[in-house]
Design a protein around this motif. Structure first.
Motif, PDB file in Angstrom:
ATOM      1  N   ALA A 171       0.847  -1.200   0.000  1.00 44.76           N
ATOM      2  CA  ALA A 171       0.000   0.000   0.000  1.00 44.76           C
ATOM      3  C   ALA A 171       0.872   1.237   0.000  1.00 44.76           C
ATOM      4  N   GLY A 172       0.649   2.112  -0.989  1.00 41.88           N
ATOM      5  CA  GLY A 172       1.446   3.327  -1.001  1.00 41.88           C
ATOM      6  C   GLY A 172       1.202   4.185  -2.215  1.00 41.88           C
ATOM      7  N   THR A 173       1.995   5.240  -2.312  1.00 44.06           N
ATOM      8  CA  THR A 173       1.974   6.089  -3.493  1.00 44.06           C
ATOM      9  C   THR A 173       2.843   5.445  -4.571  1.00 44.06           C
ATOM     10  N   ALA A 174       2.801   5.984  -5.777  1.00 45.07           N
ATOM     11  CA  ALA A 174       3.614   5.434  -6.863  1.00 45.07           C
ATOM     12  C   ALA A 174       5.093   5.461  -6.504  1.00 45.07           C
ATOM     13  N   GLU A 175       5.535   6.549  -5.878  1.00 46.94           N
ATOM     14  CA  GLU A 175       6.948   6.667  -5.508  1.00 46.94           C
ATOM     15  C   GLU A 175       7.333   5.639  -4.450  1.00 46.94           C
ATOM     16  N   GLN A 176       6.454   5.447  -3.454  1.00 48.92           N
ATOM     17  CA  GLN A 176       6.745   4.470  -2.406  1.00 48.92           C
ATOM     18  C   GLN A 176       6.825   3.050  -2.978  1.00 48.92           C
ATOM     19  N   ILE A 177       5.869   2.690  -3.815  1.00 50.06           N
ATOM     20  CA  ILE A 177       5.856   1.350  -4.399  1.00 50.06           C
ATOM     21  C   ILE A 177       7.079   1.131  -5.281  1.00 50.06           C
ATOM     22  N   THR A 178       7.473   2.136  -6.021  1.00 49.12           N
ATOM     23  CA  THR A 178       8.675   2.020  -6.860  1.00 49.12           C
ATOM     24  C   THR A 178       9.891   1.708  -6.001  1.00 49.12           C
ATOM     25  N   ASP A 179      10.052   2.422  -4.902  1.00 50.29           N
ATOM     26  CA  ASP A 179      11.201   2.205  -4.019  1.00 50.29           C
ATOM     27  C   ASP A 179      11.165   0.806  -3.401  1.00 50.29           C
ATOM     28  N   ARG A 180       9.984   0.364  -2.978  1.00 51.65           N
ATOM     29  CA  ARG A 180       9.881  -0.953  -2.338  1.00 51.65           C
ATOM     30  C   ARG A 180      10.146  -2.075  -3.329  1.00 51.65           C
ATOM     31  N   PHE A 181       9.585  -1.956  -4.530  1.00 56.98           N
ATOM     32  CA  PHE A 181       9.797  -3.005  -5.527  1.00 56.98           C
ATOM     33  C   PHE A 181      11.253  -3.035  -5.975  1.00 56.98           C
ATOM     34  N   ALA A 182      11.873  -1.879  -6.089  1.00 53.20           N
ATOM     35  CA  ALA A 182      13.286  -1.832  -6.454  1.00 53.20           C
ATOM     36  C   ALA A 182      14.133  -2.546  -5.402  1.00 53.20           C
ATOM     37  N   ALA A 183      13.769  -2.375  -4.136  1.00 51.31           N
ATOM     38  CA  ALA A 183      14.499  -3.037  -3.057  1.00 51.31           C
ATOM     39  C   ALA A 183      14.321  -4.553  -3.109  1.00 51.31           C
ATOM     40  N   VAL A 184      13.138  -5.025  -3.530  1.00 47.88           N
ATOM     41  CA  VAL A 184      12.891  -6.460  -3.666  1.00 47.88           C
ATOM     42  C   VAL A 184      13.714  -7.044  -4.814  1.00 47.88           C
ATOM     43  N   LEU A 185      13.806  -6.326  -5.912  1.00 47.27           N
ATOM     44  CA  LEU A 185      14.492  -6.836  -7.094  1.00 47.27           C
ATOM     45  C   LEU A 185      16.012  -6.748  -6.978  1.00 47.27           C
ATOM     46  N   GLU A 186      16.505  -5.818  -6.182  1.00 50.33           N
ATOM     47  CA  GLU A 186      17.938  -5.538  -6.136  1.00 50.33           C
ATOM     48  C   GLU A 186      18.802  -6.749  -5.743  1.00 50.33           C
ATOM     49  N   PRO A 187      18.416  -7.585  -4.756  1.00 47.57           N
ATOM     50  CA  PRO A 187      19.281  -8.715  -4.388  1.00 47.57           C
ATOM     51  C   PRO A 187      19.362  -9.814  -5.451  1.00 47.57           C
ATOM     52  N   GLY A 188      18.459  -9.809  -6.430  1.00 43.22           N
ATOM     53  CA  GLY A 188      18.487 -10.822  -7.478  1.00 43.22           C
ATOM     54  C   GLY A 188      17.826 -12.138  -7.104  1.00 43.22           C
ATOM     55  N   LEU A 189      17.026 -12.140  -6.047  1.00 49.66           N
ATOM     56  CA  LEU A 189      16.341 -13.368  -5.625  1.00 49.66           C
ATOM     57  C   LEU A 189      15.002 -13.554  -6.322  1.00 49.66           C
ATOM     58  N   THR A 190      14.466 -12.495  -6.903  1.00 50.50           N
ATOM     59  CA  THR A 190      13.121 -12.508  -7.477  1.00 50.50           C
ATOM     60  C   THR A 190      13.190 -12.316  -8.987  1.00 50.50           C
ATOM     61  N   ASP A 191      12.591 -13.251  -9.729  1.00 46.01           N
ATOM     62  CA  ASP A 191      12.576 -13.174 -11.192  1.00 46.01           C
ATOM     63  C   ASP A 191      11.293 -12.547 -11.720  1.00 46.01           C
ATOM     64  N   TYR A 192      10.196 -12.707 -10.982  1.00 48.28           N
ATOM     65  CA  TYR A 192       8.906 -12.182 -11.412  1.00 48.28           C
ATOM     66  C   TYR A 192       8.170 -11.591 -10.221  1.00 48.28           C
TER      67      TYR A 192
END
Length: 259
Positions: free
Chosen positions: A205-226
């Motif tokens: 739950a968040g604004t577009a900017e918040q969601i962008t930051d959170r999703f970027a943090a999820v993708l950064e370690p390379g554990l998530t493909d989709y």
């Protein structure tokens, strides 16, 4: 199996196939089976599918539960192999060469267990991977994007509440076929979801900017493909889901692609 092949051909090799044993024990009895043997049935049917793709014949020769004449698989899938997905269990997904669908951001320990199990069972029977397949992880997210975080929180809370209510409504019939202790054990996965529900609500739950930051943090370690968006879900309205998807496509995804 034939339906899978047809869909894969109609979509020119875009089919992803999700499998599982069912959410609630009562579902097995409604379909003429039973809960205790569901694990054996799962592996049994998976073996029929694997053999069909490998040999071009749908056969019950080694099946414990089925007995039918051998049927030729006259049409082959476009993909070799069709990607299979299994939810929530890194050991089952890894053992059978399936992609893993995880509820929310996956942690390092679960990811390592999945990859280790995948590699340890490479070459076993009852696997749906191909020679060039690699373990892949998809993370499901309940998502709401609004002008303010509080607006998004209200939507996601309502969505999760509806999702839990629907799941509870299926489990309430388990007592017809299981003892009280067995019913309690069957609710284990649901309790695990509830234990982490508040984290999932605040993450999605968040604004577009918040969601962008959170999703970027999820993708950064390379554990998530989709990342798989649950839209709509529970008591989220269609208009709320459409707004979230519009903002995600127009603002969040371009920002993630550019990162």
């Amino acid at each position: 199996i034939e339906d899978m092949v047809v869909v894969d051909n109609l979509t020119n090799g875009r089919l992803d196939f999700g499998v599982g044993r069912g959410v609630a024990p009562i579902e097995h009895y409604w379909f003429g089976s039973n809960w205790p043997e569901s694990k054996d049935r799962f592996v049994d049917v998976l073996g029929i599918i694997c053999d069909a793709f490998a040999t071009g014949e749908i056969s019950s020769a080694d099946s414990k539960f089925y007995d039918f004449p051998t049927i030729p698989l006259s049409t082959k899938p476009v993909q070799n192999p069709i990607p299979f997905w299994y939810p929530g269990n890194p050991i089952t997904a890894g053992r059978h060469g399936m992609n893993l669908m995880w509820p929310g951001p996956i942690d390092q320990a679960a990811h390592d267990l999945y990859v280790e199990t995948w590699n340890a069972h490479k070459g076993d029977t009852h696997r749906v991977d191909g020679p060039d397949s690699v373990p892949r992880v998809g993370c499901t997210m309940v998502l709401a994007i609004s002008p303010t975080e509080n607006q998004s929180l209200e939507i996601v809370r309502r969505a999760m509440s509806g999702l839990m209510r629907r799941t509870d409504n299926v489990h309430k019939w388990d007592h017809l076929v299981l003892s009280d202790d067995e019913c309690d054990a069957a609710l284990g996965p649901l309790r695990n979801i509830r234990a982490h529900m508040e984290d999932a609500i605040h993450f999605g739950a968040g604004t577009a900017e918040q969601i962008t930051d959170r999703f970027a943090a999820v993708l950064e370690p390379g554990l998530t493909d989709y990342i798989v968006l649950q839209l709509p879900t529970g008591d989220m309205t269609l208009d709320e889901a459409k707004h979230t998807m519009d903002v995600f496509c127009s603002e969040v995804k371009p920002a993630l692609d550019a990162a």
